[in-house]
Design a protein around this motif. Sequence first.
Motif, PDB file in Angstrom:
ATOM      1  N   ARG A 189     -20.613  32.707  32.276  1.00 37.38           N
ATOM      2  CA  ARG A 189     -19.350  32.287  31.682  1.00 37.38           C
ATOM      3  C   ARG A 189     -18.331  31.746  32.677  1.00 37.38           C
ATOM      4  O   ARG A 189     -17.491  30.945  32.349  1.00 37.38           O
ATOM      5  N   ALA A 190     -18.322  32.252  33.897  1.00 39.31           N
ATOM      6  CA  ALA A 190     -17.286  31.825  34.826  1.00 39.31           C
ATOM      7  C   ALA A 190     -17.758  32.024  36.255  1.00 39.31           C
ATOM      8  O   ALA A 190     -18.685  32.770  36.528  1.00 39.31           O
ATOM      9  N   ASP A 191     -17.082  31.355  37.148  1.00 34.41           N
ATOM     10  CA  ASP A 191     -17.327  31.536  38.575  1.00 34.41           C
ATOM     11  C   ASP A 191     -16.774  32.896  38.988  1.00 34.41           C
ATOM     12  O   ASP A 191     -15.562  33.133  38.886  1.00 34.41           O
ATOM     13  N   PRO A 192     -17.613  33.831  39.443  1.00 34.42           N
ATOM     14  CA  PRO A 192     -17.113  35.160  39.776  1.00 34.42           C
ATOM     15  C   PRO A 192     -16.127  35.165  40.924  1.00 34.42           C
ATOM     16  O   PRO A 192     -15.394  36.134  41.111  1.00 34.42           O
ATOM     17  N   ASP A 193     -16.047  34.068  41.713  1.00 37.04           N
ATOM     18  CA  ASP A 193     -15.112  33.992  42.827  1.00 37.04           C
ATOM     19  C   ASP A 193     -13.854  33.192  42.487  1.00 37.04           C
ATOM     20  O   ASP A 193     -13.029  32.933  43.361  1.00 37.04           O
ATOM     21  N   ASP A 194     -13.726  32.801  41.221  1.00 36.00           N
ATOM     22  CA  ASP A 194     -12.559  32.035  40.793  1.00 36.00           C
ATOM     23  C   ASP A 194     -11.306  32.878  40.986  1.00 36.00           C
ATOM     24  O   ASP A 194     -11.156  33.924  40.366  1.00 36.00           O
ATOM     25  N   PRO A 195     -10.345  32.465  41.844  1.00 37.26           N
ATOM     26  CA  PRO A 195      -9.170  33.296  42.092  1.00 37.26           C
ATOM     27  C   PRO A 195      -8.314  33.514  40.852  1.00 37.26           C
ATOM     28  O   PRO A 195      -7.663  34.541  40.707  1.00 37.26           O
ATOM     29  N   GLN A 196      -8.304  32.537  39.931  1.00 35.91           N
ATOM     30  CA  GLN A 196      -7.528  32.715  38.714  1.00 35.91           C
ATOM     31  C   GLN A 196      -8.123  33.822  37.847  1.00 35.91           C
ATOM     32  O   GLN A 196      -7.403  34.616  37.250  1.00 35.91           O
ATOM     33  N   ARG A 197      -9.464  33.902  37.836  1.00 34.43           N
ATOM     34  CA  ARG A 197     -10.105  34.956  37.053  1.00 34.43           C
ATOM     35  C   ARG A 197      -9.781  36.328  37.606  1.00 34.43           C
ATOM     36  O   ARG A 197      -9.691  37.307  36.888  1.00 34.43           O
ATOM     37  N   LEU A 198      -9.577  36.411  38.930  1.00 39.06           N
ATOM     38  CA  LEU A 198      -9.313  37.693  39.571  1.00 39.06           C
ATOM     39  C   LEU A 198      -7.826  38.025  39.626  1.00 39.06           C
ATOM     40  O   LEU A 198      -7.458  39.071  40.147  1.00 39.06           O
ATOM     41  N   ALA A 199      -6.956  37.164  39.112  1.00 38.18           N
ATOM     42  CA  ALA A 199      -5.522  37.410  39.159  1.00 38.18           C
ATOM     43  C   ALA A 199      -5.158  38.626  38.308  1.00 38.18           C
ATOM     44  O   ALA A 199      -5.787  38.879  37.276  1.00 38.18           O
ATOM     45  N   PRO A 200      -4.144  39.393  38.731  1.00 38.28           N
ATOM     46  CA  PRO A 200      -3.753  40.589  37.965  1.00 38.28           C
ATOM     47  C   PRO A 200      -3.379  40.283  36.525  1.00 38.28           C
ATOM     48  O   PRO A 200      -3.534  41.136  35.648  1.00 38.28           O
ATOM     49  N   GLU A 201      -2.879  39.064  36.271  1.00 36.26           N
ATOM     50  CA  GLU A 201      -2.481  38.703  34.907  1.00 36.26           C
ATOM     51  C   GLU A 201      -3.651  38.678  33.941  1.00 36.26           C
ATOM     52  O   GLU A 201      -3.445  38.641  32.724  1.00 36.26           O
ATOM     53  N   GLN A 202      -4.881  38.667  34.453  1.00 36.92           N
ATOM     54  CA  GLN A 202      -6.053  38.662  33.587  1.00 36.92           C
ATOM     55  C   GLN A 202      -6.440  40.080  33.145  1.00 36.92           C
ATOM     56  O   GLN A 202      -7.253  40.243  32.248  1.00 36.92           O
ATOM     57  N   ASP A 203      -5.872  41.087  33.798  1.00 39.49           N
ATOM     58  CA  ASP A 203      -6.174  42.469  33.431  1.00 39.49           C
ATOM     59  C   ASP A 203      -5.428  42.867  32.165  1.00 39.49           C
ATOM     60  O   ASP A 203      -4.369  42.310  31.836  1.00 39.49           O
TER      61      ASP A 203
END
Length: 476
Positions: A189-203
């Motif tokens: 589904r997504a790049d596991p290293d995508d910084p946007q995916r790891l942003a706190p706002e995604q939690d």
Amino acid sequence: MSLGLAAAPLAGCNQRPDSGPVIVSAIGQPPRPVDPARVRLDTPTGLLLDATAEGLVRYDAAGQIEPGLAERWIVIDEGMSYIFRLRDARWSDGSRVEADQVVAQLRHQLARRSRNPLAPFLTAVDEIVTMTPQVIEVRLARPRPDLLKLFAQPELALWRSGTVGGAGPMRIVRGTRSPLLRPAADPGRADPDDPQRLAPEQDVRLIGERAARALVRFAARESDYVAGGSFVDWPLVGLAGIAPANIRIDPAAGLFGLSIVHRDGFLADPAHRAALSGAIDRAAITAAVMANWEPAERILPEMLDSAAPPALPGWSLLTLEQRAAALRQQVAAYGAPVSLRIALPAGPGATLVFAQLAVSLRTAGITPVRVGASDDADLRLLDLVAPYDSARWYLANACAVCAQPVQDALIAARDAPTLAERARLIAAADAALATDTAFIPIARPLRWSAVAMRLRQWRANTRAWHPLNRLRDDTN
């Protein structure tokens, strides 16, 4: 109000800044992993299951079908076979999702002894088989064009035994009673290293609590979303000082009314049941809870998959005064005091509903007695959102206790070999149920949410279902 709702600060549209995790207050008990084959889901647990697990398909923000464990599917054999190709998904422990595991979990949820509420509406599933390690087939005994809508429900989100989650779009990364969820590192589904995916706002932090506490938290700008609101809690919303722009109402489809539980005494006679249904002032009930909450006099909202328009009760052409007079005459002719126990949940909205019901009943000489939602009763409030658009779902749930001919008609509709025959038999069952008066419709379900402006992807929909991974525009 012990929680100081009346004194809560005005929240306006200026909620928490668009930074940090999304805080969700879901009305109900603290969320916990459960097996839908054994335990009914409330809103917090349903949201947790939907976020951390998924079925073959799932719902998007607008209540439409999107891929889940299956990346694509085809329907063949005139609608009698659904073939699903699984995506490259991983369980929460990192192991690959295999077709055999999915088949085993689906069979478990649809087994004869399963308490999954969707199982009775999936009897057309004849067999679920593994075709390859990444392909499964669902074979039907009868065509069901609405199969995907049922498979998208959180009750069919699949967990792998021995893990703390499924293969859903999110993972539990911290906490138990109020877990912190984070988008899964999913190669499909997504790049596991995508910084946007790891942003706190995604939690997302998911809290299960009472409506009053959830509204106070939202008004104090300590949360972004109150989920799972119903008629029970609606009167509290006006006390919380939340801006109208933050209050959202779903156009929920489903049933809201009184199921007739016991058919003895006054309720043994179908004419008495029909008179009781006709005499209830539906407009007064809905107006007492919320302005513009539309009342309903029939079970089906529209034709759906029935061959005929929704059946109307025999009293539908009479005025409310004429209906009330007819019930008074029936009670007077009965020759004995009439008392009816009405089972309702706790909460201010339910108190308003009972008060208006009591007015209609006392006017006719009936003594109403309020009892708890799970207590023995003569009438029990039913408040359900429809998981899919089928007339049979409405009729089967309205027929908690009904005459044998109605039950036979519903079974015949369920087992019909063609869609045309099914539609004809559903229409017959609808007409029979309207005559039997096993259910007293009052309105359609009222479902509300409090939504912060940062949750730009939230969409009102008829399922009143809003996945936690589909709240923000940039959510995976």
